[in-house]
Each structure stands twice: as C-alpha cells, then as structure tokens.
Design an enzyme around this catalytic site. Structure first.
Site, PDB file in Angstrom:
ATOM      1  N   LYS A  25       0.834  -1.199   0.000  1.00 28.83           N
ATOM      2  CA  LYS A  25       0.000   0.000   0.000  1.00 28.83           C
ATOM      3  C   LYS A  25       0.877   1.262   0.000  1.00 28.83           C
ATOM      4  O   LYS A  25       2.085   1.184   0.256  1.00 28.83           O
ATOM      5  CB  LYS A  25      -0.924  -0.040   1.229  1.00 28.83           C
ATOM      6  CG  LYS A  25      -1.909  -1.227   1.254  1.00 28.83           C
ATOM      7  CD  LYS A  25      -2.810  -1.107   2.488  1.00 28.83           C
ATOM      8  CE  LYS A  25      -3.759  -2.256   2.675  1.00 28.83           C
ATOM      9  NZ  LYS A  25      -4.601  -2.082   3.888  1.00 28.83           N
TER      10      LYS A  25
ATOM     11  N   PHE B  91     -15.347   3.920   8.148  1.00 26.81           N
ATOM     12  CA  PHE B  91     -14.014   4.290   7.664  1.00 26.81           C
ATOM     13  C   PHE B  91     -13.836   4.052   6.162  1.00 26.81           C
ATOM     14  O   PHE B  91     -12.737   4.188   5.632  1.00 26.81           O
ATOM     15  CB  PHE B  91     -12.930   3.530   8.450  1.00 26.81           C
ATOM     16  CG  PHE B  91     -13.145   2.033   8.508  1.00 26.81           C
ATOM     17  CD1 PHE B  91     -12.747   1.210   7.467  1.00 26.81           C
ATOM     18  CD2 PHE B  91     -13.762   1.457   9.621  1.00 26.81           C
ATOM     19  CE1 PHE B  91     -12.948  -0.164   7.513  1.00 26.81           C
ATOM     20  CE2 PHE B  91     -13.972   0.076   9.677  1.00 26.81           C
ATOM     21  CZ  PHE B  91     -13.570  -0.737   8.620  1.00 26.81           C
TER      22      PHE B  91
ATOM     23  N   ARG C   3      -0.845 -14.343   4.984  1.00 21.65           N
ATOM     24  CA  ARG C   3      -1.582 -13.628   6.038  1.00 21.65           C
ATOM     25  C   ARG C   3      -0.875 -13.752   7.382  1.00 21.65           C
ATOM     26  O   ARG C   3      -0.890 -12.839   8.197  1.00 21.65           O
ATOM     27  CB  ARG C   3      -3.037 -14.101   6.120  1.00 21.65           C
ATOM     28  CG  ARG C   3      -3.898 -13.479   5.019  1.00 21.65           C
ATOM     29  CD  ARG C   3      -5.376 -13.623   5.259  1.00 21.65           C
ATOM     30  NE  ARG C   3      -5.928 -12.721   6.245  1.00 21.65           N
ATOM     31  CZ  ARG C   3      -6.459 -11.532   5.977  1.00 21.65           C
ATOM     32  NH1 ARG C   3      -6.475 -11.059   4.756  1.00 21.65           N
ATOM     33  NH2 ARG C   3      -6.982 -10.790   6.938  1.00 21.65           N
TER      34      ARG C   3
ATOM     35  N   THR D 286      -5.071  -7.353  11.103  1.00 19.57           N
ATOM     36  CA  THR D 286      -5.480  -6.114  10.431  1.00 19.57           C
ATOM     37  C   THR D 286      -5.086  -4.872  11.237  1.00 19.57           C
ATOM     38  O   THR D 286      -4.559  -3.910  10.695  1.00 19.57           O
ATOM     39  CB  THR D 286      -7.020  -6.128  10.221  1.00 19.57           C
ATOM     40  OG1 THR D 286      -7.369  -7.333   9.533  1.00 19.57           O
ATOM     41  CG2 THR D 286      -7.478  -4.931   9.427  1.00 19.57           C
TER      42      THR D 286
ATOM     43  N   ARG E  45       2.854  -6.178   9.504  1.00 15.46           N
ATOM     44  CA  ARG E  45       2.006  -5.089   9.994  1.00 15.46           C
ATOM     45  C   ARG E  45       2.393  -4.671  11.413  1.00 15.46           C
ATOM     46  O   ARG E  45       2.345  -3.486  11.762  1.00 15.46           O
ATOM     47  CB  ARG E  45       0.538  -5.517   9.942  1.00 15.46           C
ATOM     48  CG  ARG E  45       0.002  -5.579   8.502  1.00 15.46           C
ATOM     49  CD  ARG E  45      -1.329  -6.285   8.438  1.00 15.46           C
ATOM     50  NE  ARG E  45      -2.038  -6.049   7.193  1.00 15.46           N
ATOM     51  CZ  ARG E  45      -3.235  -6.561   6.934  1.00 15.46           C
ATOM     52  NH1 ARG E  45      -3.844  -7.345   7.812  1.00 15.46           N
ATOM     53  NH2 ARG E  45      -3.827  -6.301   5.777  1.00 15.46           N
TER      54      ARG E  45
ATOM     55  N   ASN F 133      -1.627  -0.303   7.472  1.00 14.74           N
ATOM     56  CA  ASN F 133      -0.966  -1.581   7.782  1.00 14.74           C
ATOM     57  C   ASN F 133      -0.113  -2.108   6.632  1.00 14.74           C
ATOM     58  O   ASN F 133       0.111  -3.299   6.511  1.00 14.74           O
ATOM     59  CB  ASN F 133      -2.008  -2.595   8.261  1.00 14.74           C
ATOM     60  CG  ASN F 133      -3.197  -2.683   7.324  1.00 14.74           C
ATOM     61  OD1 ASN F 133      -3.129  -2.194   6.202  1.00 14.74           O
ATOM     62  ND2 ASN F 133      -4.261  -3.318   7.758  1.00 14.74           N
TER      63      ASN F 133
ATOM     64  N   HIS G 280      -1.774  -5.383   1.800  1.00 12.65           N
ATOM     65  CA  HIS G 280      -3.045  -6.094   1.696  1.00 12.65           C
ATOM     66  C   HIS G 280      -2.729  -7.538   1.321  1.00 12.65           C
ATOM     67  O   HIS G 280      -1.836  -7.788   0.516  1.00 12.65           O
ATOM     68  CB  HIS G 280      -3.913  -5.486   0.579  1.00 12.65           C
ATOM     69  CG  HIS G 280      -5.068  -6.369   0.201  1.00 12.65           C
ATOM     70  ND1 HIS G 280      -6.235  -6.391   0.932  1.00 12.65           N
ATOM     71  CD2 HIS G 280      -5.209  -7.300  -0.782  1.00 12.65           C
ATOM     72  CE1 HIS G 280      -7.058  -7.292   0.394  1.00 12.65           C
ATOM     73  NE2 HIS G 280      -6.454  -7.858  -0.646  1.00 12.65           N
TER      74      HIS G 280
HETATM   75  P1  IDP Z   1      -7.572  -7.076   5.945  1.00 13.42           P
HETATM   76  O1  IDP Z   1      -6.814  -6.023   5.160  1.00 13.42           O
HETATM   77  O2  IDP Z   1      -6.758  -7.590   7.125  1.00 13.42           O
HETATM   78  O3  IDP Z   1      -8.141  -8.185   5.097  1.00 13.42           O
HETATM   79  P2  IDP Z   1     -10.245  -5.854   6.031  1.00 13.42           P
HETATM   80  O4  IDP Z   1     -11.253  -6.084   7.095  1.00 13.42           O
HETATM   81  O5  IDP Z   1     -10.474  -6.434   4.685  1.00 13.42           O
HETATM   82  O6  IDP Z   1      -8.816  -6.314   6.632  1.00 13.42           O
HETATM   83  O7  IDP Z   1     -10.066  -4.279   5.924  1.00 13.42           O
HETATM   84  C1  IDP Z   1      -9.443  -3.670   4.826  1.00 13.42           C
HETATM   85  C2  IDP Z   1      -8.546  -2.531   5.298  1.00 13.42           C
HETATM   86  O8  IDP Z   1      -9.358  -1.506   5.904  1.00 13.42           O
HETATM   87  C3  IDP Z   1      -7.559  -2.928   6.404  1.00 13.42           C
HETATM   88  O9  IDP Z   1      -6.378  -3.511   5.900  1.00 13.42           O
HETATM   89  C4  IDP Z   1      -7.306  -1.596   7.086  1.00 13.42           C
HETATM   90  O10 IDP Z   1      -6.381  -0.796   6.358  1.00 13.42           O
HETATM   91  C5  IDP Z   1      -8.684  -0.937   7.025  1.00 13.42           C
HETATM   92  N1  IDP Z   1      -9.499  -1.231   8.222  1.00 13.42           N
HETATM   93  C6  IDP Z   1     -10.173  -2.365   8.513  1.00 13.42           C
HETATM   94  N2  IDP Z   1     -10.836  -2.298   9.673  1.00 13.42           N
HETATM   95  C7  IDP Z   1     -10.588  -1.046  10.147  1.00 13.42           C
HETATM   96  C8  IDP Z   1     -11.020  -0.327  11.332  1.00 13.42           C
HETATM   97  O11 IDP Z   1     -11.756  -0.839  12.202  1.00 13.42           O
HETATM   98  N3  IDP Z   1     -10.557   0.933  11.471  1.00 13.42           N
HETATM   99  C9  IDP Z   1      -9.741   1.531  10.558  1.00 13.42           C
HETATM  100  N4  IDP Z   1      -9.332   0.918   9.436  1.00 13.42           N
HETATM  101  C10 IDP Z   1      -9.739  -0.359   9.222  1.00 13.42           C
HETATM  102 MG    MG Z   2      -9.625  -8.092   3.578  1.00  8.43          MG
END
Ligand code: IDP
Ligand code: MG
Length: 167
Positions: free
Chosen positions: A10, A58, A91, A97, A108, A122, A125
C-alpha cells in the site's frame, strides 16, 4: 493445495521505502511470484476492491488511503504469490489487520500504525480466502499479465481497442 494470493504494497509501505523489506519477509514463504506491477488506483478500482466494507464508517478513508491520497504516493505495487497454502502463509507473515494487535514481528506489527483519524495503516493487503483472491486477482490483473493460467480464460480479438505501443 496450491493457491494464489493477491498482495498489495500500500502507499504507506511505498512511502516508507519498505518494498524490499516486505518482499524479503514474503520470500520466507518460498512461494512463487507469478505477477507483479505498479498500479495507479482509480476510485472505481479501490471501491470495488473494498466493496465488502462499503457500509463501514471508515470506508471513505480507506479508499483515499489505497489511492495514495494520504501519503502523496499515488500508486501501489500489486503482486500475486502462488503455491501451497499461499493465503495462510502470506496472512500469517502480514499479521492482524489492526497493527497494534498484530504480532510485533509480523509485517504489519513491525511497520503499521493507527493514524490520529483512526485508519489502520498496515502497509500491505493480503487476500483473505480463495474466493476473495480470485475476485481480487481478476480485478487487478488481466490474464496476459500473469505467467501461469490461474483461472480459465478465453481468447478474444479486439482490434478496435486503442492502446499504446512503442513508437
Ligand atoms: P484485511 O486487510 O486484514 O483483510 P479488512 O477487514 O479487509 O482487513 O479491511 C481492509 C482494510 O481496511 C484494512 O487492511 C485496514 O487498512 C482498514 N481497516 C479495517 N478495519 C478497520 C477499522 O476498524 N478501522 C480503521 N481501518 C480499518
Ligand atoms: Mg480483507
């Protein structure tokens, strides 16, 4: 079982010059990289990529984040890792996350942060499961950009399509 996983470095990962570190960490998986490119992320691509989070408060911020608007780096690096248990392995190295909850030795956990506006920055992806990986890979890559045939393809002739060639 062999699988494919979409990885995105990212904009914060690029801005912090972490590309090399991240690829080195991912090489621990012994998986094969079958595609890689830099992408300028359109609003449509970002919104489709994160469509499962459309109703979250968000959502707007993570679209800006993925498009590089928070880091003045309007690109991401997209890669496909392929091999045995690719998603689980990637992962695991990526970590949770929320970078504060991620194992501190994970990617991360090592390099992520939570911004004052609450975005989880983080740095990478990783697709979350097989169907998710297929959906994402088809969104980010065309078959010709991948050196193996991951999913069934068909051939079409589109002479009409305007494209750039070397002058
Ligand atoms: P992942 O990237 O671990 O699969 P997802 O739930 O798909 O997690 O969320 C996508 C992206 O959105 C995350 O990588 C993070 O950057 C952001 N994100 C997810 N949940 C939150 C939150 O509760 N607060 C702020 N940002 C979040
Ligand atoms: Mg995801």
């Amino acid at each position: 079982m062999n699988q494919a996983a979409l990885i995105l470095i990212k904009p914060d990962g690029l801005k912090k010059s972490l590309t090399g570190n991240i690829l080195t960490r991912l090489s621990e998986t012994k998986l094969e990289i079958v595609a890689a490119k830099m992408v300028r992320v359109s609003k449509e691509l970002a919104e489709e990529h994160y469509r499962h989070l459309k109703d979250r408060p968000f959502f707007g911020e993570i679209i800006k984040y993925l498009r590089g608007e928070l880091h003045n780096r309007k690109k991401v690096m997209a890669l496909i890792y392929w091999g045995e248990e690719a998603i689980k392995k990637c992962r695991q190295l990526a970590g949770a996350t929320n970078p504060e909850e991620a194992d501190p030795t994970s990617i991360r956990g090592s390099y992520g942060r939570i911004t004052t506006s609450g975005v989880y920055e983080n740095v990478i992806h990783v697709s979350s499961d097989g169907p998710d990986a297929e959906r994402e890979i088809k969104l980010w890559f065309q078959p010709d950009e991948i050196i193996v045939e991951l999913y069934p393809c068909k051939e079409v002739i589109d002479k009409e399509k305007k494209r750039k060639v070397w002058a």
